[in-house]
Write a protein that holds these residues in place. Structure first.
Motif, PDB file in Angstrom:
ATOM      1  N   MET A  57       0.822  -1.172   0.017  1.00 26.04           N
ATOM      2  CA  MET A  57      -0.250   0.171  -0.075  1.00 26.04           C
ATOM      3  C   MET A  57       0.785   1.263   0.028  1.00 26.04           C
ATOM      4  O   MET A  57       1.798   1.220   0.759  1.00 26.04           O
ATOM      5  N   GLY A  58       0.493   2.026  -0.899  1.00 27.50           N
ATOM      6  CA  GLY A  58       1.524   3.295  -0.994  1.00 27.50           C
ATOM      7  C   GLY A  58       1.142   4.069   0.067  1.00 27.50           C
ATOM      8  O   GLY A  58      -0.128   4.311   0.348  1.00 27.50           O
ATOM      9  N   LYS A  59       2.042   5.030   0.354  1.00 32.44           N
ATOM     10  CA  LYS A  59       2.031   6.193   1.363  1.00 32.44           C
ATOM     11  C   LYS A  59       1.101   7.320   0.985  1.00 32.44           C
ATOM     12  O   LYS A  59       1.133   7.797  -0.057  1.00 32.44           O
ATOM     13  N   PRO A  60       0.153   7.872   1.529  1.00 33.30           N
ATOM     14  CA  PRO A  60      -0.752   9.019   1.113  1.00 33.30           C
ATOM     15  C   PRO A  60       0.073  10.006   1.218  1.00 33.30           C
ATOM     16  O   PRO A  60       0.945  10.553   1.701  1.00 33.30           O
ATOM     17  N   ASP A  61      -0.055  11.051  -0.216  1.00 31.24           N
ATOM     18  CA  ASP A  61       0.629  12.089  -0.245  1.00 31.24           C
ATOM     19  C   ASP A  61       0.107  13.366   0.683  1.00 31.24           C
ATOM     20  O   ASP A  61      -1.233  13.545   0.301  1.00 31.24           O
ATOM     21  N   ARG A  62       0.971  13.912   1.687  1.00 29.12           N
ATOM     22  CA  ARG A  62       0.164  14.762   2.360  1.00 29.12           C
ATOM     23  C   ARG A  62      -0.206  15.961   1.658  1.00 29.12           C
ATOM     24  O   ARG A  62      -1.141  16.713   2.070  1.00 29.12           O
ATOM     25  N   LYS A  63       0.586  16.777   0.758  1.00 33.44           N
ATOM     26  CA  LYS A  63       0.178  17.652  -0.128  1.00 33.44           C
ATOM     27  C   LYS A  63      -1.301  17.758  -0.822  1.00 33.44           C
ATOM     28  O   LYS A  63      -2.079  18.375  -0.792  1.00 33.44           O
ATOM     29  N   GLU A  64      -1.287  16.515  -1.409  1.00 35.41           N
ATOM     30  CA  GLU A  64      -2.450  15.953  -1.927  1.00 35.41           C
ATOM     31  C   GLU A  64      -3.870  16.090  -1.190  1.00 35.41           C
ATOM     32  O   GLU A  64      -4.688  16.663  -1.268  1.00 35.41           O
ATOM     33  N   ILE A  65      -3.564  15.264  -0.048  1.00 39.08           N
ATOM     34  CA  ILE A  65      -4.624  15.213   0.905  1.00 39.08           C
ATOM     35  C   ILE A  65      -5.087  16.659   1.404  1.00 39.08           C
ATOM     36  O   ILE A  65      -6.330  16.847   1.667  1.00 39.08           O
ATOM     37  N   LYS A  66      -4.060  17.483   1.926  1.00 43.60           N
ATOM     38  CA  LYS A  66      -4.384  18.511   2.421  1.00 43.60           C
ATOM     39  C   LYS A  66      -5.102  19.624   1.384  1.00 43.60           C
ATOM     40  O   LYS A  66      -5.865  20.398   1.556  1.00 43.60           O
ATOM     41  N   CYS A  67      -4.634  19.522   0.054  1.00 42.11           N
ATOM     42  CA  CYS A  67      -5.129  20.321  -1.010  1.00 42.11           C
ATOM     43  C   CYS A  67      -6.925  19.871  -1.215  1.00 42.11           C
ATOM     44  O   CYS A  67      -7.761  20.603  -1.347  1.00 42.11           O
ATOM     45  N   TYR A  68      -6.932  18.592  -0.931  1.00 39.81           N
ATOM     46  CA  TYR A  68      -8.366  18.255  -1.108  1.00 39.81           C
ATOM     47  C   TYR A  68      -9.215  18.685  -0.094  1.00 39.81           C
ATOM     48  O   TYR A  68     -10.260  18.857  -0.244  1.00 39.81           O
ATOM     49  N   ALA A  69      -8.638  18.605   1.183  1.00 46.19           N
ATOM     50  CA  ALA A  69      -9.206  19.372   2.356  1.00 46.19           C
ATOM     51  C   ALA A  69      -9.550  20.646   2.150  1.00 46.19           C
ATOM     52  O   ALA A  69     -10.678  21.313   2.430  1.00 46.19           O
ATOM     53  N   ARG A  70      -8.511  21.508   1.521  1.00 46.35           N
ATOM     54  CA  ARG A  70      -9.070  22.730   1.259  1.00 46.35           C
ATOM     55  C   ARG A  70     -10.185  23.052   0.327  1.00 46.35           C
ATOM     56  O   ARG A  70     -10.948  23.787   0.495  1.00 46.35           O
ATOM     57  N   CYS A  71     -10.273  22.450  -0.514  1.00 48.00           N
ATOM     58  CA  CYS A  71     -11.244  22.358  -1.771  1.00 48.00           C
ATOM     59  C   CYS A  71     -12.473  21.900  -1.137  1.00 48.00           C
ATOM     60  O   CYS A  71     -13.494  22.664  -1.343  1.00 48.00           O
ATOM     61  N   VAL A  72     -12.679  20.898  -0.514  1.00 48.07           N
ATOM     62  CA  VAL A  72     -14.028  20.370   0.019  1.00 48.07           C
ATOM     63  C   VAL A  72     -14.530  21.535   1.222  1.00 48.07           C
ATOM     64  O   VAL A  72     -15.549  21.482   1.382  1.00 48.07           O
TER      65      VAL A  72
END
Length: 240
Positions: free
Chosen positions: A1-16
């Protein structure tokens, strides 16, 4: 299982969070007010005095408040999981876990209370030792006490990270048993602990701004943090 990309996750959070931040800040404020009110009631209900009975009654009320708070917190996690799954939510969902198999959350809250209490006692013991050394002429640096408190801190952080997804697991499936809930969180965090730690550390600057704003900023920081944690959970439970 690949590790989640922190920047990508935080970007999704800001958008939602767009157009939802104010509502979620209000829900966070409601949870904070309820917790403060419950804590104040427990302090008023506990008898004054320094005896063992007074201490036990105070601990009992504190434990009860902690259980209620964690059940409310589980409702908050349900809201953030709904957001991450693009589902509708209502502010009354904060109270939803009182009717959806709250027993595992109650047990989890008791465990959290005990672990936190023990760690705090270790910290207070170390502080007493340091005061003795600094102000009362005790010879020799208290190396053993310092090593003990550092090891306790590392153990505490490891446990907190390992079971950090527990309430999201419960929100995803409220009918899991306490054991299943804990096991699933531990399993999900296998190999993800450092990624989660670094993600949490990335919010330090925002928390400092929250402190400088006399706590007001936390109303806007917390929704961002919880949404980021929700997306982290979503990525590790279904990485595809």
């Amino acid at each position: 299982m690949g590790k989640p990309d922190r920047k990508e996750i935080k970007c999704y959070a800001r958008c939602v969070l767009k157009n939802r931040h104010a509502v979620l800040a209000g829900i966070t404020l409601l949870l904070t007010v309820l917790n403060l009110a419950l804590s104040s009631l427990s302090m008023m209900a506990a008898p004054s005095g320094n005896g063992i009975l007074s201490a036990l009654i105070y601990l009992g009320f504190s434990l009860l408040v902690n259980i209620i708070y964690y059940i409310l917190l589980a409702g908050l996690y349900r809201i953030y999981l709904d957001i991450c799954e693009n589902r509708a939510f209502r502010w009354t969902d904060l109270f939803s876990m009182f009717t959806e198999h709250p027993e595992p959350v109650a047990i989890y809250s008791v465990l959290q209370f005990i672990v936190t209490y023990v760690f705090m006692q270790v910290g207070l013991w170390w502080l007493d030792v340091m005061i003795e050394w600094l102000f009362y002429g005790q010879s020799g640096f208290p190396l053993l006490a310092t090593v003990t408190v550092l090891l306790a801190a590392v153990l505490f952080v490891c446990l907190e990270i390992s079971f950090s997804m527990t309430l999201f697991v419960h929100a995803d499936d409220p009918y899991l048993s306490f054991k299943e809930m804990m096991q699933q969180s531990w399993s999900l965090m296998d190999g993800m602990r450092l990624s989660y730690l670094f993600m949490q550390l990335s919010f330090i600057g925002m928390y400092l701004l929250g402190i400088l704003s006399f706590g007001i900023g936390f109303l806007f920081v917390e929704p961002y943090v919880y949404t980021t944690k929700g997306y982290f959970f979503k990525k590790i439970i279904s990485p595809a």
